[in-house]
Motif scaffolding. Structure first.
Motif, PDB file in Angstrom:
ATOM      1  N   HIS A 104       0.527   6.981  -5.241  1.00 18.59           N
ATOM      2  CA  HIS A 104      -0.191   5.888  -5.899  1.00 18.59           C
ATOM      3  C   HIS A 104      -1.204   5.211  -4.981  1.00 18.59           C
ATOM      4  O   HIS A 104      -1.785   4.191  -5.363  1.00 18.59           O
ATOM      5  N   GLY A 105      -1.400   5.744  -3.786  1.00 20.05           N
ATOM      6  CA  GLY A 105      -2.369   5.145  -2.884  1.00 20.05           C
ATOM      7  C   GLY A 105      -1.964   5.298  -1.433  1.00 20.05           C
ATOM      8  O   GLY A 105      -1.069   6.074  -1.093  1.00 20.05           O
ATOM      9  N   THR A 106      -2.616   4.551  -0.575  1.00 20.42           N
ATOM     10  CA  THR A 106      -2.323   4.578   0.858  1.00 20.42           C
ATOM     11  C   THR A 106      -1.019   3.834   1.137  1.00 20.42           C
ATOM     12  O   THR A 106      -0.772   2.769   0.565  1.00 20.42           O
ATOM     13  N   VAL A 107      -0.185   4.390   2.004  1.00 30.70           N
ATOM     14  CA  VAL A 107       1.080   3.757   2.360  1.00 30.70           C
ATOM     15  C   VAL A 107       1.011   3.247   3.790  1.00 30.70           C
ATOM     16  O   VAL A 107       0.661   3.997   4.713  1.00 30.70           O
ATOM     17  N   VAL A 108       1.309   1.975   3.969  1.00 28.87           N
ATOM     18  CA  VAL A 108       1.378   1.378   5.304  1.00 28.87           C
ATOM     19  C   VAL A 108       2.844   1.349   5.708  1.00 28.87           C
ATOM     20  O   VAL A 108       3.649   0.612   5.120  1.00 28.87           O
ATOM     21  N   LEU A 109       3.199   2.169   6.669  1.00 25.09           N
ATOM     22  CA  LEU A 109       4.585   2.339   7.100  1.00 25.09           C
ATOM     23  C   LEU A 109       4.898   1.371   8.234  1.00 25.09           C
ATOM     24  O   LEU A 109       4.272   1.430   9.297  1.00 25.09           O
ATOM     25  N   VAL A 110       5.872   0.490   8.039  1.00 23.27           N
ATOM     26  CA  VAL A 110       6.223  -0.505   9.052  1.00 23.27           C
ATOM     27  C   VAL A 110       7.651  -0.256   9.527  1.00 23.27           C
ATOM     28  O   VAL A 110       8.613  -0.369   8.752  1.00 23.27           O
ATOM     29  N   PRO A 153      10.712   2.565   6.393  1.00 24.09           N
ATOM     30  CA  PRO A 153      10.337   3.786   5.683  1.00 24.09           C
ATOM     31  C   PRO A 153      10.770   5.088   6.350  1.00 24.09           C
ATOM     32  O   PRO A 153      10.357   6.156   5.914  1.00 24.09           O
ATOM     33  N   THR A 154      11.597   4.995   7.385  1.00 17.74           N
ATOM     34  CA  THR A 154      11.895   6.220   8.136  1.00 17.74           C
ATOM     35  C   THR A 154      13.201   6.902   7.749  1.00 17.74           C
ATOM     36  O   THR A 154      13.522   7.964   8.274  1.00 17.74           O
ATOM     37  N   SER A 155      13.964   6.307   6.835  1.00 17.27           N
ATOM     38  CA  SER A 155      15.219   6.951   6.426  1.00 17.27           C
ATOM     39  C   SER A 155      15.657   6.429   5.068  1.00 17.27           C
ATOM     40  O   SER A 155      15.154   5.400   4.590  1.00 17.27           O
ATOM     41  N   GLY A 156      16.576   7.128   4.446  1.00 17.22           N
ATOM     42  CA  GLY A 156      17.210   6.675   3.221  1.00 17.22           C
ATOM     43  C   GLY A 156      16.255   6.303   2.111  1.00 17.22           C
ATOM     44  O   GLY A 156      15.269   6.987   1.825  1.00 17.22           O
ATOM     45  N   ILE A 157      16.547   5.188   1.458  1.00 12.90           N
ATOM     46  CA  ILE A 157      15.751   4.728   0.323  1.00 12.90           C
ATOM     47  C   ILE A 157      14.309   4.480   0.735  1.00 12.90           C
ATOM     48  O   ILE A 157      13.369   4.815   0.006  1.00 12.90           O
ATOM     49  N   GLY A 158      14.112   3.877   1.898  1.00 13.12           N
ATOM     50  CA  GLY A 158      12.761   3.580   2.353  1.00 13.12           C
ATOM     51  C   GLY A 158      11.898   4.814   2.498  1.00 13.12           C
ATOM     52  O   GLY A 158      10.734   4.828   2.073  1.00 13.12           O
ATOM     53  N   ARG A 159      12.453   5.860   3.074  1.00 13.80           N
ATOM     54  CA  ARG A 159      11.678   7.093   3.263  1.00 13.80           C
ATOM     55  C   ARG A 159      11.311   7.720   1.919  1.00 13.80           C
ATOM     56  O   ARG A 159      10.160   8.106   1.690  1.00 13.80           O
ATOM     57  N   ARG A 160      12.295   7.815   1.042  1.00 15.92           N
ATOM     58  CA  ARG A 160      12.017   8.411  -0.265  1.00 15.92           C
ATOM     59  C   ARG A 160      10.987   7.582  -1.036  1.00 15.92           C
ATOM     60  O   ARG A 160      10.109   8.130  -1.714  1.00 15.92           O
ATOM     61  N   THR A 161      11.059   6.268  -0.927  1.00 24.19           N
ATOM     62  CA  THR A 161      10.112   5.417  -1.629  1.00 24.19           C
ATOM     63  C   THR A 161       8.710   5.549  -1.035  1.00 24.19           C
ATOM     64  O   THR A 161       7.717   5.530  -1.772  1.00 24.19           O
TER      65      THR A 161
END
Length: 319
Positions: free
Chosen positions: A34-40, A19-27
Motif C-alpha cells: 500500500h505504499g512506502t514502509v518506514v521500519l522502526v 517490524p523485525t519479527s512476528g506480527i510486526g514483520r508480517r504487517t
C-alpha cells in the motif's frame, strides 16, 4: 540516520514499530503493498533483512534505528522520520516486549512499561504535529488488561494493576496481581496503549486513532524468554492452527486484520478491534473517560522529566 539514501516521496508512507519479527514483520510486508514502509526498530541487521525482503517483492522501505525503551531514542526516531519528507498515511505502534525478568531502561524505568507504553507514546506525540488530517494511528493492545477476560485469567493474568504512570515506571502495581512473572507489567502497559488510543481519538478528531487486540499469537517473539521446546511448539505446531481457536490468531492473519484497519478509508476512530477485525470492549476501567485522560496526563507529565535534548545516558529521577 535512515538506511536509505534515496527515499521515495510519491507514495503514502506507513510507519511501523517492531517490524523485525512476528506480527510486526508480517504487517510490514502487507503494508508494503500500500505504499512506502518506514521500519522502526533497534536492530540494524534485522531491519535490513525486512527492508531487503520488501524490496525483493517490488515494495519500498526505509529503516530508522531506534530503541523505544529509551525515550530520547524514540524522539530522535520521530525527528528522523520527519526529515524524510514522506506523505505519512499512518503509524502503527506494534513494538512490544513481555520479559519474565524485571529490568530497567536508560531512564531507569521498568523495561516492559517503557517499551510497550512510554516509548510508543513519546514517538506518537512527537509525530502528531506532522501527521496530515485523516492519518491513521493504531496501537496494538491486548485483552489481558481486562481482569474479566476469561482466556487471560486462565493464562494467569489478573488485569492491569495501574497506580500511576510514575509507579508503573518504577515497576510498582496494585496488590493482588498475577503470580506469573512479568504479567502485571505487561497487562498494565497494554492498558496504557488502549487508554491512550481512546483518549487521543477524542482529543484529535482530525486523525483516526484506533486500537487492535490481535489475539493470542503463539507464533510471535513475545515468548522469547521461554525454553526452546516451548518456542518450537508455539511457532510450528500451535501457530498454524491458532486461527481455528477462539481468541487465537497467528502473525499472518493478524497482519491482514491490522492492515485493513490502517488502510480503512472510513472515518471510524476510537474503535477497539478484536482479532477478527470486529469492535470489542476493553475493561470497565479503561472505558472510563476520566481514567483515559488521567493515564495520558500522567504519562505526559512523566515524559516531560526527560529533557528534549537529554543525552542517551541521562537518567532523570522520578518526580
Amino acid at each position: 540516520m535512515p538506511s536509505s539514501s534515496s527515499t521515495p516521496t510519491d507514495t503514502p508512507a506507513w510507519i511501523i514499530t517492531g517490524p523485525t519479527s512476528g506480527i510486526g514483520r508480517r504487517t510490514a510486508l502487507e503494508l508494503a503493498k500500500h505504499g512506502t514502509v518506514v521500519l522502526v526498530g533497534r536492530n540494524r541487521t534485522k531491519l535490513d533483512d525486512v527492508e531487503h525482503e520488501i524490496r525483493a517483492q517490488g515494495g519500498r522501505a526505509v529503516s530508522v534505528v531506534a530503541d523505544l525503551s529509551d525515550i530520547t531514542s524514540a524522539r530522535r526516531a520521530a525527528a528522523e522520520i520527519v526529515t524524510l519528507g514522506l506523505p505519512i498515511a499512518g503509524l502503527l505502534n506494534s513494538a512490544g516486549a513481555a520479559p519474565t525478568r524485571p529490568g530497567t531502561t536508560t531512564q531507569g524505568w521498568d523495561t516492559t512499561y517503557a517499551t510497550n507504553h512510554l516509548g510508543p507514546f513519546a514517538l506518537t506525540e512527537a509525530l502528531i504535529p506532522h501527521l496530515p488530517d485523516g492519518a491513521h494511528v493504531v496501537f496494538v493492545c491486548s485483552g489481558v488488561e481486562d481482569p474479566e477476560r476469561r482466556p487471560a485469567v486462565v493464562a494467569g493474568f489478573r488485569g492491569a494493576r495501574y497506580i500511576s504512570a510514575e509507579a508503573s515506571a518504577r515497576g510498582e502495581w496494585t496488590p493482588g496481581g498475577s503470580s506469573v512473572a512479568g504479567a502485571d507489567a505487561y497487562a498494565t502497559s497494554k492498558q496504557g496503549n488502549l487508554a491512550t488510543a481512546l483518549a487521543l481519538a477524542r482529543e484529535l478528531p482530525r486523525l483516526r486513532v484506533n486500537a487492535v487486540e490481535p489475539g493470542f499469537n503463539p507464533g510471535t517473539d513475545l515468548g522469547r524468554d521461554a525454553n526452546v521446546a516451548l518456542r518450537v511448539l508455539s511457532r510450528y505446531v500451535l501457530s498454524p492452527i491458532a486461527p481455528l481457536i477462539k481468541y487465537w490468531s497467528n502473525p499472518r492473519r493478524a497482519a491482514r486484520v491490522i492492515t485493513s484497519i490502517l488502510t480503512d478509508d472510513s472515518d471510524r476512530t476510537g474503535v477497539y478491534y478484536d482479532e477478527t477485525g470486529r469492535p470489542m470492549l476493553g475493561s470497565v476501567q479503561v472505558r472510563d473517560v476520566a481514567f483515559q485522560d488521567r493515564v495520558v496526563a500522567e504519562t505526559r507529565a512523566l515524559l516531560a522529566t526527560v529533557p528534549a535534548d537529554a543525552a542517551a545516558g541521562d537518567r532523570p529521577d522520578l518526580p
